[in-house]
Structure formats: structure tokens, C-alpha cells
Design a protein around this motif. Structure first.
Motif, mmCIF file in Angstrom:
data_model
loop_
_atom_site.group_PDB
_atom_site.id
_atom_site.type_symbol
_atom_site.label_atom_id
_atom_site.label_comp_id
_atom_site.label_asym_id
_atom_site.label_seq_id
_atom_site.Cartn_x
_atom_site.Cartn_y
_atom_site.Cartn_z
ATOM 1 N N PHE A 114 0.252 -18.053 0.981
ATOM 2 C CA PHE A 114 1.390 -18.115 0.076
ATOM 3 C C PHE A 114 2.695 -17.908 0.837
ATOM 4 C CE2 PHE A 114 4.639 -15.941 -2.417
ATOM 5 C CZ PHE A 114 4.733 -16.742 -3.550
ATOM 6 N N VAL A 115 3.675 -18.770 0.543
ATOM 7 C CA VAL A 115 5.025 -18.619 1.092
ATOM 8 C C VAL A 115 6.022 -18.984 -0.007
ATOM 9 C CG1 VAL A 115 6.714 -19.446 2.781
ATOM 10 C CG2 VAL A 115 4.344 -19.143 3.465
ATOM 11 N N MET A 116 7.085 -18.209 -0.129
ATOM 12 C CA MET A 116 8.156 -18.524 -1.078
ATOM 13 C C MET A 116 9.504 -18.157 -0.476
ATOM 14 S SD MET A 116 8.722 -17.258 -5.024
ATOM 15 C CE MET A 116 9.692 -15.769 -4.691
ATOM 16 N N GLU A 117 10.489 -19.033 -0.638
ATOM 17 C CA GLU A 117 11.848 -18.702 -0.249
ATOM 18 C C GLU A 117 12.404 -17.684 -1.238
ATOM 19 O OE1 GLU A 117 16.080 -20.899 0.863
ATOM 20 O OE2 GLU A 117 14.478 -22.053 -0.124
ATOM 21 N N ALA A 118 13.093 -16.675 -0.722
ATOM 22 C CA ALA A 118 13.638 -15.615 -1.574
ATOM 23 C C ALA A 118 14.967 -16.058 -2.172
ATOM 24 C CB ALA A 118 13.801 -14.322 -0.776
ATOM 25 N N GLU A 277 12.366 -11.538 -7.932
ATOM 26 C CA GLU A 277 11.639 -12.361 -6.970
ATOM 27 C C GLU A 277 10.414 -11.625 -6.445
ATOM 28 O OE1 GLU A 277 14.624 -13.282 -4.098
ATOM 29 O OE2 GLU A 277 14.497 -11.339 -3.073
ATOM 30 N N ALA A 278 10.497 -10.295 -6.308
ATOM 31 C CA ALA A 278 9.324 -9.522 -5.905
ATOM 32 C C ALA A 278 8.224 -9.614 -6.955
ATOM 33 C CB ALA A 278 9.713 -8.063 -5.665
ATOM 34 N N ALA A 279 8.624 -9.568 -8.224
ATOM 35 C CA ALA A 279 7.645 -9.689 -9.314
ATOM 36 C C ALA A 279 7.008 -11.072 -9.325
ATOM 37 C CB ALA A 279 8.316 -9.402 -10.650
ATOM 38 N N GLU A 280 7.793 -12.112 -8.993
ATOM 39 C CA GLU A 280 7.238 -13.462 -8.924
ATOM 40 C C GLU A 280 6.177 -13.562 -7.827
ATOM 41 O OE1 GLU A 280 6.836 -17.736 -9.517
ATOM 42 O OE2 GLU A 280 7.250 -15.966 -10.735
ATOM 43 N N VAL A 281 6.412 -12.924 -6.694
ATOM 44 C CA VAL A 281 5.408 -12.907 -5.624
ATOM 45 C C VAL A 281 4.127 -12.248 -6.121
ATOM 46 C CG1 VAL A 281 4.824 -11.997 -3.344
ATOM 47 C CG2 VAL A 281 7.098 -12.950 -3.759
ATOM 48 N N ALA A 282 4.257 -11.113 -6.785
ATOM 49 C CA ALA A 282 3.079 -10.402 -7.305
ATOM 50 C C ALA A 282 2.314 -11.268 -8.291
ATOM 51 C CB ALA A 282 3.506 -9.086 -7.951
ATOM 52 N N ARG A 283 3.029 -11.966 -9.183
ATOM 53 C CA ARG A 283 2.359 -12.843 -10.162
ATOM 54 C C ARG A 283 1.622 -13.972 -9.465
ATOM 55 N NH1 ARG A 283 7.079 -11.795 -13.291
ATOM 56 N NH2 ARG A 283 8.156 -13.566 -12.344
ATOM 57 N N CYS A 284 2.270 -14.589 -8.480
ATOM 58 C CA CYS A 284 1.641 -15.710 -7.774
ATOM 59 C C CYS A 284 0.395 -15.265 -7.021
ATOM 60 C CB CYS A 284 2.639 -16.353 -6.823
ATOM 61 S SG CYS A 284 3.971 -17.263 -7.636
ATOM 62 N N LEU A 285 0.469 -14.117 -6.361
ATOM 63 C CA LEU A 285 -0.691 -13.632 -5.610
ATOM 64 C C LEU A 285 -1.832 -13.277 -6.554
ATOM 65 C CD1 LEU A 285 0.935 -11.452 -2.802
ATOM 66 C CD2 LEU A 285 0.296 -13.872 -2.774
ATOM 67 N N ALA A 286 -1.514 -12.693 -7.702
ATOM 68 C CA ALA A 286 -2.556 -12.360 -8.677
ATOM 69 C C ALA A 286 -3.242 -13.617 -9.199
ATOM 70 C CB ALA A 286 -1.959 -11.563 -9.834
ATOM 71 N N ALA A 287 -2.491 -14.723 -9.254
ATOM 72 C CA ALA A 287 -3.040 -15.983 -9.750
ATOM 73 C C ALA A 287 -3.700 -16.805 -8.651
ATOM 74 C CB ALA A 287 -1.928 -16.800 -10.402
ATOM 75 N N GLY A 288 -3.627 -16.342 -7.405
ATOM 76 C CA GLY A 288 -4.220 -17.073 -6.289
ATOM 77 C C GLY A 288 -3.426 -18.296 -5.862
ATOM 78 N N ALA A 289 -2.141 -18.344 -6.196
ATOM 79 C CA ALA A 289 -1.305 -19.492 -5.855
ATOM 80 C C ALA A 289 -0.816 -19.408 -4.404
ATOM 81 C CB ALA A 289 -0.099 -19.562 -6.787
ATOM 82 N N VAL A 290 -0.517 -20.557 -3.808
ATOM 83 C CA VAL A 290 0.057 -20.582 -2.464
ATOM 84 C C VAL A 290 1.540 -20.920 -2.494
ATOM 85 C CG1 VAL A 290 -2.106 -21.093 -1.276
ATOM 86 C CG2 VAL A 290 -0.648 -22.977 -2.062
ATOM 87 N N GLU A 291 2.039 -21.332 -3.667
ATOM 88 C CA GLU A 291 3.476 -21.532 -3.817
ATOM 89 C C GLU A 291 3.880 -21.242 -5.251
ATOM 90 O OE1 GLU A 291 5.049 -25.662 -3.664
ATOM 91 O OE2 GLU A 291 2.978 -26.252 -3.276
ATOM 92 N N SER A 292 5.150 -20.927 -5.409
ATOM 93 C CA SER A 292 5.697 -20.586 -6.722
ATOM 94 C C SER A 292 6.151 -21.836 -7.451
ATOM 95 C CB SER A 292 6.887 -19.635 -6.558
ATOM 96 O OG SER A 292 7.675 -19.571 -7.736
ATOM 97 N N ALA A 293 5.845 -21.912 -8.738
ATOM 98 C CA ALA A 293 6.316 -23.037 -9.542
ATOM 99 C C ALA A 293 7.828 -22.994 -9.729
ATOM 100 C CB ALA A 293 5.620 -23.031 -10.902
ATOM 101 N N ARG A 294 8.437 -21.814 -9.626
ATOM 102 C CA ARG A 294 9.887 -21.695 -9.777
ATOM 103 C C ARG A 294 10.641 -21.938 -8.478
ATOM 104 N NH1 ARG A 294 13.282 -22.798 -11.778
ATOM 105 N NH2 ARG A 294 14.759 -21.090 -12.034
ATOM 106 N N MET A 295 9.989 -21.752 -7.350
ATOM 107 C CA MET A 295 10.618 -22.078 -6.072
ATOM 108 C C MET A 295 9.587 -22.774 -5.198
ATOM 109 S SD MET A 295 13.597 -21.951 -4.751
ATOM 110 C CE MET A 295 13.904 -23.046 -3.364
ATOM 111 N N PRO A 296 9.208 -23.996 -5.579
ATOM 112 C CA PRO A 296 8.171 -24.713 -4.825
ATOM 113 C C PRO A 296 8.666 -25.161 -3.462
ATOM 114 C CG PRO A 296 9.050 -26.109 -6.560
ATOM 115 C CD PRO A 296 9.664 -24.754 -6.755
ATOM 116 N N TRP A 297 7.721 -25.466 -2.604
ATOM 117 C CA TRP A 297 8.044 -25.826 -1.230
ATOM 118 C C TRP A 297 8.950 -27.052 -1.141
ATOM 119 C CZ3 TRP A 297 2.468 -25.274 1.209
ATOM 120 C CH2 TRP A 297 2.090 -23.920 1.163
#
Length: 321
Positions: A114-118, A277-297
Motif C-alpha cells: 500500500f502507498v498513498m500520497e499524503a 489522512e491517517a484514518a484513511e490509511v488505517a481504513r485501507c489497510l484494514a480492507a487489504g487495499a494497496v491504494e486509496s480510492a480517494r487518492m489513487p495512484w
């Protein structure tokens, strides 16, 4: 979470995590273990202090890493974290340029990390409310966007703001916010036009960037490292407008005004904003995602392309590019 870098932004992020989320900063890494220890004492009591970034990403207690070093080093430190298998939140601007961003995201894709721009604006309450209003068509079709983020930094050629070796200048540091906000609403532009002037060290002192979307819409965004003006943002639609009068890129308030004279205000003020943004990281990791739908690659890559084009037109080149 572990924090890679022990500067001011890392401190405000750690404070926001501690005070406003269920997560915690358990380790901090710096090239100076004494600086890491002092940082932990002030911003993350009880966190382990590491005297190298390699030790931080190797720490088994760290389940994600926030990269908060200067823009010039994001590429190197993101690759370090990916090689260690650590999910990453990388401070904006994501890298110095799009080519470096491609390398980081390709590495993340290959490793399944998982990677997300802050880009904190993507996760703020007032931005969510604005997106909802726009999606419902409450101000009609968005046709004109304008915004600015300017600040007055004391001139110091060795500071990260003015040093080309640290990828300095207003665009990558604060100008990225209004540009990213406009692109959140309008998408990637068809054309980019930039004008401005440089500091004595060769980084951008002031820049105005126009994003053009054919005959559909345009956005005019400005930034400066020499003028302490309020951060504002205006969204013009065919039947109304949204205005953020100040502090546009932190949790704040905005006003909606319609052509018929109607008016509504939204209050989304909160301290800092990095907690979202920290909470978004936690949500994505809990869901097993590798990128955020709100800040996609792809949107990070689109943003880096705009910044590259703007710097090219302004004549800003960083060492090694």
C-alpha cells in the motif's frame, strides 16, 4: 505507525495521530538518534527512537510508515520502505517529478504494498461536503475554479524552501494544494500554462498555473513563498458558487451562494487535518487495499505531470534531473 523524518511536518502529523485517531506513532527515525529521541519525547511519548531510516523500516512493531523528509528524498525513502514491505503514506509532493513517482508506484505494485500520497485535502470534512454539493448539481456545472496558497518564508538559501537540492520552491510545498484541489473537482487538465518568477537560488518564488479543460472549464491557481495572504478557494458553477474565504486547505468553513440570492454555510473546522489522512490509511489497510480510492495512484501521477509542466515553463530544474 512509524515516522520517517523528524521535522516540523512530522511533528504536526504525530500530534494529530495521537490526539485525534485510534492509531499511534510507535517509532521515529532520523539520521540523528538524539533528534529522534527528542522528537519522540515531544510528539510521540514512548515511541522507539531510531538513528537511521533503515532501522525504522525494519522495526517489527511498525505496521506502516509516514515519509516526511524533504521532497528531494521521497523517492529514495519510499523505495526503502517498499523494500521492507511497509505500507506507506508519503508526504506531498509525492516525489520531485513524475518519473520518480512512476518508479515508486511500480515498485509498490510489484511488491503488493500500500502507498498513498499524503494529500490531506482529499480527506477533509469540508472537501467531502463540497464534493457532495457538486455531485448533486447544486451549483450547476463547475466551469471556473480559482485558488491560492501563499506564505512568506524568511529567505535562507540553505532551507528546504529555497534550496534546489531539496526540491524547494512554492509549487511542490504549498502550491500543490490548490492544484490538487482543482484536479479533485475537474480531473486531469488538457493543457497547463504557468507563469511566475524565481528566487535567487533558482526555485519558484511565485507562480500562477492555469489548468485548461477545453471549452468545458478552467482553473487558475497561484502560490508564493513571499506573500502572507490567506489561503482561499472559489468554485464557480453555472447556477451558484462555493467560496472558502481562508484556511482553504485545512479543515474549515465555506459558503454556498446561488444566483437567486440563496445562501448556506458549512462549518467543518477542526485542528490540523492530518488525522483524516491517517484514518484513511488505517481504513485501507484494514480492507487489504494497496491504494486509496480517494487518492489513487493515477491521480498522483496526473498531479506530478502538472507540476512537471509548470516547473518546465518556469525554468525550475532540480540537481540530478
Amino acid at each position: 505507525m512509524g515516522v520517517l523524518g523528524a521535522g516540523r511536518i512530522a511533528g504536526s502529523f504525530s500530534d494529530a495521530v495521537r490526539e485525534s485517531t485510534a492509531s499511534s506513532v510507535v517509532a521515529v527515525g532520523s539520521r540523528d538518534v538524539g533528534k529522534a529521541a527528542a522528537f519522540a519525547e515531544q510528539h510521540a511519548p514512548g515511541a522507539t527512537a531510531h538513528g537511521s531510516y533503515a532501522d525504522l523500516v525494519a522495526d517489527p512493531d511498525v505496521d506502516a510508515v509516514y515519509v516526511a523528509t524533504p521532497h528531494s528524498h521521497h523517492h529514495e525513502h519510499a523505495l526503502l520502505g517498499i523494500a521492507a514491505g511497509k505500507p506507506l503514506l508519503v508526504e506531498k509532493a509525492f516525489t520531485r517529478n513524475r518519473a520518480e513517482a512512476v518508479e515508486v508506484l511500480d515498485a509498490a505494485r510489484d511488491a503488493g504494498v500500500f502507498v498513498m500520497e499524503a494529500m490531506k485535502t482529499r480527506h477533509l470534512p469540508h472537501v467531502a461536503a463540497i464534493r457532495t454539493l457538486v455531485a448533486r448539481g447544486e451549483i450547476g456545472e463547475v466551469v471556473a475554479v480559482s485558488g491560492s496558497y501563499e506564505a512568506a518564508f524568511p529567505y535562507d538559501p540553505s532551507s528546504r524552501i529555497f534550496d534546489p537540492a531539496l526540491a524547494g520552491g512554492g509549487l511542490l510545498d504549498i502550491g500543490v494544494y490548490p492544484i490538487a484541489f482543482a484536479m479533485d473537482l475537474l480531473g486531469a487538465p488538457e493543457d497547463v500554462v504557468a507563469t511566475g518568477y524565481l528566487t535567487e537560488t533558482g526555485v519558484d518564488a511565485q507562480a500562477t498555473v492555469v489548468l485548461r479543460y477545453g471549452d468545458r472549464a478552467s482553473a487558475t491557481l497561484s502560490t508564493s513563498v513571499r506573500t502572507p495572504t490567506p489561503a482561499t478557494f472559489t468554485i464557480g458553477g453555472t447556477s451558484g458558487s462555493i467560496r472558502i474565504a481562508e484556511h482553504a486547505f485545512g479543515p474549515t468553513t465555506f459558503t454556498v451562494e446561488w444566483a437567486d440570492g440563496g445562501r448556506k454555510e458549512f462549518d467543518g473546522f477542526a485542528p490540523d487535518g492530518k488525522q483524516y489522512e491517517a484514518a484513511e490509511v488505517a481504513r485501507c489497510l484494514a480492507a487489504g487495499a494497496v491504494e486509496s480510492a480517494r487518492m489513487p495512484w493515477q491521480e498522483t501521477l496526473d498531479l506530478m505531470r502538472v507540476l512537471d509542466l509548470a516547473r518546465e515553463q518556469l525554468g525550475v530544474v532540480y540537481p540530478g534531473e
